[in-house]
Design a protein around this motif. Structure first.
Motif, mmCIF file in Angstrom:
data_model
loop_
_atom_site.group_PDB
_atom_site.id
_atom_site.type_symbol
_atom_site.label_atom_id
_atom_site.label_comp_id
_atom_site.label_asym_id
_atom_site.label_seq_id
_atom_site.Cartn_x
_atom_site.Cartn_y
_atom_site.Cartn_z
ATOM 1 N N UNK A 183 0.829 -1.204 0.000
ATOM 2 C CA UNK A 183 0.000 0.000 0.000
ATOM 3 C C UNK A 183 0.865 1.256 0.000
ATOM 4 N N UNK A 184 1.945 1.234 0.765
ATOM 5 C CA UNK A 184 2.848 2.384 0.797
ATOM 6 C C UNK A 184 3.561 2.563 -0.543
ATOM 7 N N UNK A 185 3.939 1.456 -1.167
ATOM 8 C CA UNK A 185 4.585 1.532 -2.479
ATOM 9 C C UNK A 185 3.647 2.166 -3.497
ATOM 10 N N UNK A 186 2.360 1.816 -3.413
ATOM 11 C CA UNK A 186 1.365 2.417 -4.318
ATOM 12 C C UNK A 186 1.198 3.899 -4.030
ATOM 13 N N UNK A 187 1.231 4.260 -2.768
ATOM 14 C CA UNK A 187 1.049 5.657 -2.367
ATOM 15 C C UNK A 187 2.187 6.543 -2.897
ATOM 16 N N UNK A 188 3.435 6.093 -2.736
ATOM 17 C CA UNK A 188 4.585 6.925 -3.087
ATOM 18 C C UNK A 188 5.036 6.760 -4.529
ATOM 19 N N UNK A 189 4.664 5.664 -5.168
ATOM 20 C CA UNK A 189 5.014 5.460 -6.565
ATOM 21 C C UNK A 189 6.454 5.028 -6.757
ATOM 22 N N UNK A 190 6.812 4.649 -7.986
ATOM 23 C CA UNK A 190 8.154 4.101 -8.251
ATOM 24 C C UNK A 190 9.290 5.088 -8.025
ATOM 25 N N UNK A 191 9.005 6.379 -8.066
ATOM 26 C CA UNK A 191 10.066 7.360 -7.844
ATOM 27 C C UNK A 191 10.319 7.613 -6.358
ATOM 28 N N UNK A 192 9.266 7.687 -5.577
ATOM 29 C CA UNK A 192 9.429 8.027 -4.173
ATOM 30 C C UNK A 192 9.604 6.862 -3.231
ATOM 31 N N UNK A 193 9.111 5.663 -3.636
ATOM 32 C CA UNK A 193 9.080 4.543 -2.712
ATOM 33 C C UNK A 193 10.459 3.965 -2.369
ATOM 34 N N UNK A 194 11.397 3.805 -3.304
ATOM 35 C CA UNK A 194 12.684 3.178 -2.946
ATOM 36 C C UNK A 194 13.382 3.849 -1.762
ATOM 37 N N UNK A 195 13.398 5.162 -1.726
ATOM 38 C CA UNK A 195 14.042 5.859 -0.609
ATOM 39 C C UNK A 195 13.279 5.633 0.690
ATOM 40 N N UNK A 196 11.939 5.691 0.615
ATOM 41 C CA UNK A 196 11.119 5.463 1.808
ATOM 42 C C UNK A 196 11.307 4.030 2.310
ATOM 43 N N UNK A 197 11.371 3.078 1.395
ATOM 44 C CA UNK A 197 11.533 1.679 1.776
ATOM 45 C C UNK A 197 12.892 1.435 2.421
ATOM 46 N N UNK A 198 13.911 2.100 1.924
ATOM 47 C CA UNK A 198 15.242 1.948 2.510
ATOM 48 C C UNK A 198 15.240 2.370 3.977
ATOM 49 N N UNK A 199 14.612 3.493 4.279
ATOM 50 C CA UNK A 199 14.524 3.951 5.653
ATOM 51 C C UNK A 199 13.703 3.012 6.522
ATOM 52 N N UNK A 200 12.598 2.502 5.957
ATOM 53 C CA UNK A 200 11.763 1.558 6.703
ATOM 54 C C UNK A 200 12.509 0.258 6.991
ATOM 55 N N UNK A 201 13.207 -0.256 5.997
ATOM 56 C CA UNK A 201 13.960 -1.498 6.176
ATOM 57 C C UNK A 201 15.004 -1.338 7.276
ATOM 58 N N UNK A 202 15.699 -0.193 7.291
ATOM 59 C CA UNK A 202 16.700 0.055 8.322
ATOM 60 C C UNK A 202 16.046 0.139 9.701
ATOM 61 N N UNK A 203 14.876 0.773 9.759
ATOM 62 C CA UNK A 203 14.171 0.879 11.031
ATOM 63 C C UNK A 203 13.741 -0.492 11.542
ATOM 64 N N UNK A 204 13.285 -1.355 10.642
ATOM 65 C CA UNK A 204 12.881 -2.701 11.042
ATOM 66 C C UNK A 204 14.084 -3.506 11.527
#
Length: 274
Positions: A183-204
């Motif tokens: 759902x978050x990937x859909x929200x941010x789209x292919x341009x914005x999601x990779x950076x957001x996912x990187x931060x989330x992965x590190x937080x997890x």
């Protein structure tokens, strides 16, 4: 992404631990869902909206929106401005929100613990709950002398970049987290999601290794924050956070000391049995 009940965001809205929602559910009242979508549209940034604005935000047909806004106005959840020909939330919504917050037992019991933490560490401390792809403050405590980071109850935070959202994500099952990530990937789209996912992965990863999540200038470049999940007896998961301007609390200090204290505070709150 629209607020339609068919989006991935809605599939995880009720409980990301139970993501499977049947395509057709005879008990599901579509009209009620659409009415709530109309109310949610007012949390998207503007406090006053016309039917066309609401239709754009929700993805609902304009005739449907017109019927919904008329009904919600009659019921006291919206008020109509005849000069602007637009709507805004009315006191009926405030009454519902106040009833929820005032009856939230954990909020009352946790206050003295949060006050002591805020005083000792000179940081604001907040309790948040989830609303779709956001977290919402239901309580925020401040150190006695502080005037910064006064987060009002009801303030919405993005899920992906804040310590509160990351702490909530860390509490989910693998399947629930997968649905939320989609759902978050859909929200941010292919341009914005990779950076957001990187931060989330590190937080997890931080949560798995240390028991807390961090957001160091990723939501606001001037704010450092930590978050941990709080699991209540009724199965609800909230997020406990602490935050301060980065010039007062460095990322190193947060990671090495304060975030560990926050995890202990979350454990103390859970032990209250609420």
């Amino acid at each position: 992404m629209t607020l339609s009940t068919k989006t991935k965001a809605d599939l995880v809205e009720a409980s990301a631990d139970s993501p499977d929602k049947p395509e057709k559910d005879r008990k599901f009242v579509e009209a009620l869902s659409r009415g709530l979508d109309v109310l949610r549209a007012f949390s998207q940034g503007s406090v006053i909206l016309g039917n066309q604005d609401i239709a754009r935000l929700t993805g609902l047909p304009k005739p449907t929106v017109s019927r919904m806004t008329y009904t919600l106005t009659k019921l006291g959840y919206l008020s109509y401005n005849p000069v602007l020909e637009k709507y805004q939330l009315s006191s009926g919504v405030l009454a519902l929100g106040y009833a929820y917050v005032s009856n939230l037992k954990v909020r009352q019991l946790a206050k003295p613990y949060m006050d002591e933490f805020a005083r000792r560490n000179n940081m604001s401390v907040g309790l948040t709950c989830r609303d779709r792809l956001h977290m919402i403050y239901v309580e925020n405590r401040m150190p006695p002398e502080a005037s910064l980071l006064r987060m009002e109850i009801g303030l919405k935070l993005p899920m992906a970049t804040t310590a509160a959202g990351r702490a909530y994500c860390s509490s989910l099952t693998e399947d629930g987290r997968k649905i939320l990530m989609e759902a978050l990937a859909e929200k941010y789209g292919p341009e914005g999601w990779p950076e957001k996912k990187k931060g989330l992965d590190q937080a997890l990863e931080d949560y798995r290794e240390h028991g807390f999540c961090l957001s160091l200038g990723e939501w606001d470049r001037n704010i450092n924050a930590a978050g941990v999940p709080v699991r209540l007896q009724d199965g609800t998961t909230m997020a406990l956070t602490c935050a301060a301007p980065s010039y007062l609390v460095s990322g190193d200090k947060l990671r090495s000391s304060i975030a560990h204290q926050l995890a202990m505070l979350a454990s103390d709150i859970e032990s209250l049995g609420v």
